[in-house]
Design a protein around this motif. Structure first.
Motif, PDB file in Angstrom:
ATOM      1  N   VAL A  39       9.507   6.585  -1.652  1.00  0.00           N
ATOM      2  CA  VAL A  39       8.478   7.531  -1.213  1.00  0.00           C
ATOM      3  C   VAL A  39       7.099   6.872  -1.271  1.00  0.00           C
ATOM      4  N   LEU A  40       6.808   6.148  -2.335  1.00  0.00           N
ATOM      5  CA  LEU A  40       5.499   5.495  -2.448  1.00  0.00           C
ATOM      6  C   LEU A  40       5.312   4.454  -1.354  1.00  0.00           C
ATOM      7  N   ARG A  41       6.357   3.697  -1.083  1.00  0.00           N
ATOM      8  CA  ARG A  41       6.262   2.685  -0.022  1.00  0.00           C
ATOM      9  C   ARG A  41       6.084   3.339   1.348  1.00  0.00           C
ATOM     10  N   HIS A  42       6.759   4.479   1.558  1.00  0.00           N
ATOM     11  CA  HIS A  42       6.567   5.206   2.815  1.00  0.00           C
ATOM     12  C   HIS A  42       5.131   5.709   2.926  1.00  0.00           C
ATOM     13  N   ALA A  43       4.575   6.206   1.826  1.00  0.00           N
ATOM     14  CA  ALA A  43       3.208   6.737   1.847  1.00  0.00           C
ATOM     15  C   ALA A  43       2.198   5.665   2.248  1.00  0.00           C
ATOM     16  N   ILE A  44       2.423   4.447   1.808  1.00  0.00           N
ATOM     17  CA  ILE A  44       1.516   3.343   2.164  1.00  0.00           C
ATOM     18  C   ILE A  44       1.507   3.141   3.677  1.00  0.00           C
ATOM     19  N   ILE A  45       2.679   3.207   4.289  1.00  0.00           N
ATOM     20  CA  ILE A  45       2.796   3.046   5.748  1.00  0.00           C
ATOM     21  C   ILE A  45       2.296   4.297   6.469  1.00  0.00           C
ATOM     22  N   ALA A  46       2.670   5.466   5.958  1.00  0.00           N
ATOM     23  CA  ALA A  46       2.342   6.730   6.620  1.00  0.00           C
ATOM     24  C   ALA A  46       0.838   6.994   6.641  1.00  0.00           C
ATOM     25  N   ALA A  47       0.128   6.590   5.614  1.00  0.00           N
ATOM     26  CA  ALA A  47      -1.311   6.837   5.555  1.00  0.00           C
ATOM     27  C   ALA A  47      -2.016   6.216   6.754  1.00  0.00           C
ATOM     28  N   VAL A  48      -1.570   5.051   7.157  1.00  0.00           N
ATOM     29  CA  VAL A  48      -2.151   4.381   8.321  1.00  0.00           C
ATOM     30  C   VAL A  48      -1.909   5.214   9.575  1.00  0.00           C
ATOM     31  N   GLU A  49      -0.706   5.759   9.698  1.00  0.00           N
ATOM     32  CA  GLU A  49      -0.359   6.567  10.873  1.00  0.00           C
ATOM     33  C   GLU A  49      -1.080   7.917  10.890  1.00  0.00           C
ATOM     34  N   LEU A  50      -1.393   8.449   9.693  1.00  0.00           N
ATOM     35  CA  LEU A  50      -2.032   9.766   9.616  1.00  0.00           C
ATOM     36  C   LEU A  50      -3.518   9.730   9.952  1.00  0.00           C
ATOM     37  N   GLY A  51      -4.148   8.571   9.860  1.00  0.00           N
ATOM     38  CA  GLY A  51      -5.564   8.487  10.218  1.00  0.00           C
ATOM     39  C   GLY A  51      -6.363   7.597   9.309  1.00  0.00           C
ATOM     40  N   GLN A  52      -7.542   7.238   9.763  1.00  0.00           N
ATOM     41  CA  GLN A  52      -8.379   6.276   9.048  1.00  0.00           C
ATOM     42  C   GLN A  52      -8.870   6.774   7.701  1.00  0.00           C
TER      43      GLN A  52
END
Length: 148
Positions: free
Chosen positions: A107-120
């Motif tokens: 989950v933490l590793r996904h969050a690192i990637i997802a944050a970029v996709e969610l916006g600056q």
């Protein structure tokens, strides 16, 4: 952020591999392992093999951490730490018997990637996940007649 804080407070250590950018989290469930061992040693059903021993998974996290932490207020863990609620970014579907350290690490590793996709302006520790064990009130779970 909150899942990392939960893991760090109750389950073990979150360390970061500095060899890559961004650093990858590694979750070591040492405290959870100790909780399971102590609970298994006290449990007569485990000793007589009429019950499976606890392992470092979400079943143990719920029994040994979430339920005791929320018992006084009788609420879900999510309600305990976020009484006003949060807007959820992702719904998690998972297997309760998987290793909790590996689950949190994923989950933490996904969050690192997802944050970029969610916006600056989104930091990875601000990505919000819905996870049943934390979101559902474990004091009011009704499984129905066909489930145990």
């Amino acid at each position: 952020g909150q899942l990392e804080a939960f893991f760090d407070a109750f389950c073990g250590d979150v360390i970061y591999e500095e060899l890559e950018e961004p650093p990858k989290p590694l979750c070591l469930p040492t405290t959870l392992c100790q909780l399971c061992v102590h609970a298994n040693r006290r449990d007569e059903k485990v000793k007589t093999r009429s019950k499976r021993p606890r392992e470092t998974n979400l079943y143990a996290v719920t029994e040994l951490i979430i339920i005791p932490q929320t018992k006084a207020k009788g609420v879900s863990y999510s309600e305990l730490v976020n009484p006003g609620g949060l807007q959820v970014d992702y719904f998690i579907s998972h297997h309760w018997a998987e290793d909790f350290g590996e689950f949190v690490q994923s989950v933490l590793r996904h969050a690192i990637i997802a944050a970029v996709e969610l916006g600056q302006n989104v930091k990875w520790k601000d990505v919000v996940y819905w996870c049943c064990a934390f979101a559902n009130n474990q004091h009011q779970i009704e499984l129905g007649e066909t489930l145990q």
